[in-house]
Design a protein around this motif. Structure first.
Motif, PDB file in Angstrom:
ATOM      1  N   SER A  66       2.736  27.035  53.648  1.00  0.00           N
ATOM      2  CA  SER A  66       1.849  28.144  53.296  1.00  0.00           C
ATOM      3  C   SER A  66       2.660  29.422  53.183  1.00  0.00           C
ATOM      4  O   SER A  66       3.748  29.535  53.749  1.00  0.00           O
ATOM      5  N   ILE A  95      -1.052  31.357  61.497  1.00  0.00           N
ATOM      6  CA  ILE A  95      -0.425  30.418  60.573  1.00  0.00           C
ATOM      7  C   ILE A  95      -0.834  28.995  60.909  1.00  0.00           C
ATOM      8  O   ILE A  95      -1.189  28.217  60.032  1.00  0.00           O
ATOM      9  N   THR A 129       1.934  33.622  53.521  1.00  0.00           N
ATOM     10  CA  THR A 129       0.948  34.611  53.923  1.00  0.00           C
ATOM     11  C   THR A 129       1.482  36.004  53.629  1.00  0.00           C
ATOM     12  O   THR A 129       2.579  36.359  54.041  1.00  0.00           O
ATOM     13  N   THR A 144      -1.958  37.603  61.921  1.00  0.00           N
ATOM     14  CA  THR A 144      -2.218  36.529  60.973  1.00  0.00           C
ATOM     15  C   THR A 144      -1.913  35.196  61.637  1.00  0.00           C
ATOM     16  O   THR A 144      -0.844  34.987  62.188  1.00  0.00           O
TER      17      THR A 144
END
Lengths: 338, 338, 338, 338
Positions: free
Chosen positions: A62, D66, A64, D64
């Motif tokens: 991923s 993950i 971000t 954030t």
């Protein structure tokens, strides 16, 4: 930007991420966890780099984004509040600005009567649509050039600056030659050809929120205007599309404090299009001011029963006058006036 | 159209509704309930009359539209299926049409390689963007005129008709001079200036669904094209905005049978923009065909890792070839071929 | 209820609709249009009859409900405003009621300190969760029975009525034996077993809106409580799920005037769960009062940095005290006090 | 977990973040950018730690996550596919499982007739609701205990395992004593008391997606069941709430490949509740199989016109038989059978 590798990513895959980042002149720091590697990419412009560039690499789980992607409209770019001057009326200052008038310009008398009534009650800018974007091709599309002329005439006669919508990128100069401020409507918030041209005209622009656009996308659209050199942008929240069916659009009241936190641009609210029904307009208008909005844009028609467009959401002059009285103490409660 | 009066509405209020309806040449029938009066308004064009005209009258509780507001795109207007001819390729016939190519035209080699690969695997129309609408003004905006030239050149060389997006109403003729079919993108579905011009050009048009527009609004937008005299309209479902965050947009699979029931126009599906990730494209593509779609539009890039735009959602030529093999038996299960 | 037949429906098909309606003792009136027949079904209980009963019949194109499906919570059922008494504090009267306290009861000191602080600043009801519904099974689930005991103890000590959430239908009596008012949370708005039991306990109930439920569904859920004989229901708007990602939930400010128009029940607003961030709470709280809400429910924690649950959306006592000062002039602008 | 500090955060503020992380036994790595500091927190359980704990600290701009917050239902926890045994029928294996039957058990004859018909056409599990969660308290609530008895009786007579819904946590054991598999409905997906009890019963559970819940929240709800020791969980996509109003709920077809990628649990699809209209069921059912679903759950009523609940979305036995024929080649196209 944070790149998370999959569990078991090979050293080669991690190296490829690092190499790609370095080719873009980003700083790189590896974070070696027990299960997986996380790569932090650092640099002042990571907000403008697409995440796809890294997400597509083998071994990446991923990506971000941490930096916000908008730039010129952000408070980080300009910390003080922007105050926009629309024909001498300041938007974003201590006074709450009320823009009012009919949805569509229908004829001279209708516009003149609307203008006189809203001015008498305290509105300081006149609104009226000459070019009307309509969902059906069989609906009234506005008086177009003739509508612009009536706006200019009424402006001179009544003495209020005028805001009106532009829908075609090639009409920007035409509309700008009649109006004091351009409006870009909800359905055109991501019409980039229109944004680009509007960014180059000298006039202030009201940028309505796309009814299904995030605040981030909205500020990116504002960046189009600002990147063209136009610093006089006013953001207008007008309701978003949700599952709720008791109103046309759900007014996103949180957008007001979120914008005030993240952007330096003035914020106004359109309670008429959100509500879709005149009886709900006063409550939403009061709430907008209490939430910190810098102004309102409200539809007023001399005779809503005869309106060609959106009669149901238009206030009569009497209802508008009553609303203005209600708004005064709310503005005072916010340390402002109207 | 059904007008429900409030409990206790006066005879005068009911009369006013009736008079307004008669002034519009509508048939009127009163339904006198125990508590309230309900007025049915009858006529073949009630779908085109705004409900506001009645909702704004005193004593009216609600107005409900029964006739669908779209007209030319409806099955009631035309019961048979429309088949669109794009440079000799028929969309809406027995064969499932696969449109493929890169998101953006980047250079001659990239486009040529993509075209050859997708043709080899069975795609029959080439896609490629020359004008790119981008959320950020700082992103790559497409090669524009140069991109159109590369599309025409590759078309001649590889032998496939070409579809490409138009974003400015005043570019319609320019784009039409290079392409076999125009694409109107999701963000422009309600750009009425663009729809009006595209309705007048002679070419077929792919109309992508606005990502937050209802099917009714979509068919109204198709009506703009059809009202301009353009009968060659292809509808493209490409995902709608919802709260779900595992994909870019939620592909609205039900739209396929709903459109097939209510419209005569061919329907294709874009799994790439909906998914936002290449690994999800095959499942959505198979589902689209099984749901009854007439075709697919799929992003394929010779080297997704180097793509300037949307690399993450692009298939490599090898993945595209594998997908085409997967799709064949699904098309056969539907009594079609690919 | 309006039944629209398809174009070309046979007389037999129309007769079957009429017969079905008559078997349900509905009045029937036929509206014969040029193209199609429309059947109006009349009767005071059509709101409670499923539309499916008619939609499934051959020849029926659509069925449209005109009567609202909720009943006991509607203004048509009761025109005056309901005022709910929670341990001597009236909700729905002239005074704006502020309910405050921690998200979860953590221990005696935390709760006592929170209670004293919020009371000092003007809150009149204490909130605190003993049973916590959590999205992850690995998160803190609340002190449960022990939490109820601490609430009762603190109530006695500080002198404020207490509201707390119940999540299991079989805990209703237990929770009711400690609290002055029950809360049914957003995720349980359509937990009918819970609603049924809560409708039978003697206490007032705060019914939070399901975060993806329409106002109509919400009032139907209120009908469950009212049908059980419980007339003391308070509706709490706490934000709905939309695509916008800058807040946890989008506070539906229009819900306040829509509820005030359609229901007699008092309405309060929870800005904390909607915003998800303490810095947005004041703007939403002010807006709620300006929109006409009867009260607020706000999370306050003596030390948000140490909160076990939802610290980010909790106000510190100092911030809460400052907010209460901001709210006073807004309440006055509405002709109320706090 | 990634903690982004604000521009100009003090060393003390960074130290406080580090100290908090260390107190939770997380690994910490500082990333010093040109403008700001980013702190990466590492450890195998960061998915279970609330982001609020850090977001609330002074100087923090954003946090954030993950790691995915769900655990037991993830492919990372179990890489192979789970196959669930429901009374001898395997869900998640090579054969596509079709569960069919009436929405609600109405009486012995209705259920028996439905069971015989669906078995004859190839369904292998019988569905039927005894406890019905209904939006209105005035609607039919199901036969309850009597319905369970009829299900057990029909199961023995016709020879098909049975799945039925449970709505009250305290009915889990009762329902489990009659059924082969429990169903947890959409409105109860976050009813944690119910999930906890269902996790402890020995039976497999079909967990329907909450109609406004993300896939992440859905897998967290599955974690509640799995954490209770119940490994036999089947996920059922049944449509999500969006703005589109041509269907009851928008079937989220992408959920199928997203779940297959991220979870080891079998996935089935309910086209009936999504569509809300029988005519749309076949297209959605075919699409579900083509997308990779392991099964379907379809409403079939011997006489939809007389159904007490949801008649409009129920297939007649003849329509169901026709659908099963359509599905066979689609299953074969997927390398499976039905």
């Amino acid at each position: 930007m944070i790149v998370e590798m999959i569990t078991g990513a090979s050293p080669k895959e991690v190296d490829d991420v690092v190499a790609k980042a370095q080719s873009l002149e980003l700083g790189v720091q590896l974070n070696q966890g027990t299960d997986k590697t996380v790569v932090a990419l650092l640099g002042s412009n990571t907000g403008q780099i697409p995440t796809d560039i890294f997400a597509v690499l083998p071994g990446v789980a991923s990506v971000t984004r941490i930096m916000k992607p908008y730039k010129l409209s952000s408070r980080e770019f300009r910390s003080g509040n922007t105050v926009v001057d629309c024909g001498g009326v300041l938007i974003g200052g201590e006074r709450i600005v009320v823009i009012a008038g009919p949805c569509a310009v229908e004829n001279r008398n209708q516009l003149r009567q609307a203008a006189r009534e809203v001015k008498k009650s305290g509105a300081t800018i006149l609104r009226g649509g000459a070019f009307k974007p309509r969902t059906s091709p069989f609906s009234f599309q506005g008086l177009q050039q003739k509508g612009l002329e009536l706006l200019a005439e009424t402006k001179a006669e009544v003495g209020m600056p005028v805001v009106t919508e532009v829908v075609d990128p090639h009409d920007v100069d035409l509309v700008a030659s009649y109006a004091d401020m351009l409006q870009i409507g909800s359905r055109n918030m991501q019409n980039y050809a229109l944004l680009t041209n509007a960014g180059k005209c000298g006039l202030p622009v009201v940028l309505k929120r796309g009814f299904a656009c995030t605040i981030t996308e909205w500020l990116l659209a504002a960046d189009y205007l600002l990147a063209g050199g136009n610093n006089n942008v006013v953001l207008c929240e007008r309701g978003i599309r949700t599952f709720e069916d008791s109103v046309r659009f759900s007014l996103d009241i949180s957008a007001v404090p979120v914008l005030k936190k993240n952007s330096h641009l003035p914020v106004i609210v359109d309670p008429s299009h959100a509500a879709g029904h005149y009886s709900l307009v006063p409550a939403i208008a009061r709430a907008a001011i209490a939430a910190g909005a810098d102004g309102l844009i409200i539809e007023v028609h001399p005779n809503p029963k005869e309106a060609l467009v959106d009669g149901l959401q238009s206030l009569s002059p009497a209802n508008f006058a009553a609303l203005m009285e209600e708004l005064k103490p709310v503005a005072e409660a916010m340390g402002r006036y109207i």
